[in-house]
Design an enzyme around this catalytic site. Structure first.
Site, PDB file in Angstrom:
ATOM      1  N   THR A 117      30.800 108.691  61.150  1.00 52.24           N
ATOM      2  CA  THR A 117      29.900 109.807  60.871  1.00 52.24           C
ATOM      3  C   THR A 117      29.262 109.622  59.496  1.00 52.24           C
ATOM      4  OG1 THR A 117      31.646 111.143  59.841  1.00 52.24           O
ATOM      5  CG2 THR A 117      31.299 111.429  62.211  1.00 52.24           C
ATOM      6  N   ILE A 118      28.151 110.313  59.292  1.00 51.96           N
ATOM      7  CA  ILE A 118      27.591 110.475  57.963  1.00 51.96           C
ATOM      8  C   ILE A 118      28.043 111.852  57.484  1.00 51.96           C
ATOM      9  CG2 ILE A 118      25.374 111.265  58.943  1.00 51.96           C
ATOM     10  CD1 ILE A 118      23.997 110.264  56.407  1.00 51.96           C
ATOM     11  N   SER A 119      28.617 111.925  56.302  1.00 52.96           N
ATOM     12  CA  SER A 119      29.147 113.186  55.795  1.00 52.96           C
ATOM     13  C   SER A 119      28.044 114.208  55.589  1.00 52.96           C
ATOM     14  CB  SER A 119      29.870 112.956  54.457  1.00 52.96           C
ATOM     15  OG  SER A 119      30.999 112.139  54.625  1.00 52.96           O
ATOM     16  N   THR A 160      40.151 103.004  58.810  1.00 53.02           N
ATOM     17  CA  THR A 160      40.984 102.265  59.758  1.00 53.02           C
ATOM     18  C   THR A 160      40.558 100.817  59.888  1.00 53.02           C
ATOM     19  OG1 THR A 160      39.530 102.862  61.594  1.00 53.02           O
ATOM     20  CG2 THR A 160      41.360 104.365  61.124  1.00 53.02           C
ATOM     21  N   ASP A 162      37.102  94.664  54.897  1.00 53.71           N
ATOM     22  CA  ASP A 162      38.097  95.734  54.851  1.00 53.71           C
ATOM     23  C   ASP A 162      38.019  96.432  53.494  1.00 53.71           C
ATOM     24  OD1 ASP A 162      40.309  97.390  54.868  1.00 53.71           O
ATOM     25  OD2 ASP A 162      41.666  95.881  55.706  1.00 53.71           O
ATOM     26  N   ASP A 218      31.647  97.934  54.703  1.00 54.17           N
ATOM     27  CA  ASP A 218      32.106  98.591  55.925  1.00 54.17           C
ATOM     28  C   ASP A 218      32.738  97.547  56.824  1.00 54.17           C
ATOM     29  OD1 ASP A 218      32.086 100.166  58.546  1.00 54.17           O
ATOM     30  OD2 ASP A 218      31.174 101.607  57.163  1.00 54.17           O
ATOM     31  N   HIS A 219      33.751  97.960  57.581  1.00 50.28           N
ATOM     32  CA  HIS A 219      34.456  96.993  58.424  1.00 50.28           C
ATOM     33  C   HIS A 219      33.807  96.818  59.792  1.00 50.28           C
ATOM     34  CE1 HIS A 219      35.802 100.723  59.989  1.00 50.28           C
ATOM     35  NE2 HIS A 219      36.878 100.313  60.605  1.00 50.28           N
ATOM     36  N   HIS A 249      28.244 114.651  49.920  1.00 50.18           N
ATOM     37  CA  HIS A 249      27.675 113.546  49.151  1.00 50.18           C
ATOM     38  C   HIS A 249      27.325 114.018  47.742  1.00 50.18           C
ATOM     39  CE1 HIS A 249      26.494 111.327  53.079  1.00 50.18           C
ATOM     40  NE2 HIS A 249      27.567 110.779  52.545  1.00 50.18           N
TER      41      HIS A 249
END
Length: 237
Positions: A58-60, A232, A149, A115-116, A65
């Site tokens: 998701t985008i917060s 995660t 990661d 980002d993973h 922000h």
């Protein structure tokens, strides 16, 4: 209260958040006005609520922000180096880039978004190219997106004046603290633990602000409760 701040344009959204006191710092307000959320949120971009961006991410909400930037603002000066963990669609990475670059262009910081999920890394690059300034940030090296990661930080770019984590960690990862400059600050949502040190599903998540002082000492402060998607492993397949 926050959803009342939604707007019909990006500027209206940010101005409403500012009027409501959910954003208080003028530099943060200007930096957020300078990034159109419609380039980063595929649905309801001017709503003050989290939005799905695909791949379980998701985008917060924009007020979150704003809070993140305000807690980090003293470390987001022109020329600063910043790591944005869980950079997702790239929105906050772009906002932070505005904050670490002087209007004259004489002081150019660097923001690394990590980002993973490779598809999100590609999405972030593409989203930033939707604006002339965002494209320039990538061309001149102010912004760099990498796949990796984020719990391990990004050693190659350390030390960082500030580290922002945009997903809930299971613990305060010491590797991230190690990669802070002294002085430097980490903003991170963390799952609550029970008395045995295990994640407490009923404990909620809290933002922690972690300061590395000039002498290298560490100060941790638990500031407010939140609800983030978890930090995660990358999904398999």
């Amino acid at each position: 209260m926050a959803w009342y701040c939604s707007g019909s344009t990006n500027t209206e959204l940010i101005e409403n958040l500012f009027k409501a006191g959910l954003i208080q710092n003028e530099r943060v307000k200007d930096a957020m006005i300078g990034v159109d959320r419609a380039h980063y949120a595929p649905s309801r971009p001017y709503s003050d609520s989290p939005q799905p961006i695909g791949y379980g991410a998701t985008i917060s909400a924009p007020h979150m922000h704003g809070h993140a930037c305000e807690y980090l603002i003293d470390y987001l000066k022109p020329g600063a180096r910043v790591l944005d963990v869980g950079s997702g669609s790239g929105y906050l990475t772009h906002v932070i880039a505005n904050l670490v670059t002087s209007s004259s262009g004489n002081a150019q910081g660097q923001v690394i978004g990590i980002d993973h999920i490779p598809e999100l890394t590609d999405m972030a690059r593409s989203n930033m190219n939707k604006s002339k300034k965002g494209s320039a940030f990538q061309t001149n090296g102010t912004v760099k997106f990498i796949t990796g990661d984020g719990r391990l930080g990004w050693k190659e770019g350390a030390p960082y004046d500030a580290i922002h984590v945009g997903a809930a960690a299971d613990k305060l990862h010491p590797t991230l603290v190690d990669q802070l400059r002294a002085p430097g600050r980490l903003f991170i949502p963390v799952e609550s633990e029970d008395s045995e040190g295990a994640i407490d599903p009923n404990g909620g998540q809290y933002i922690w602000v972690v300061d590395k002082k000039e002498d290298g000492s560490i100060h941790r402060e638990k500031v407010f409760q939140v609800s983030y998607v978890p930090l995660t492993d990358a999904p398999r397949g």
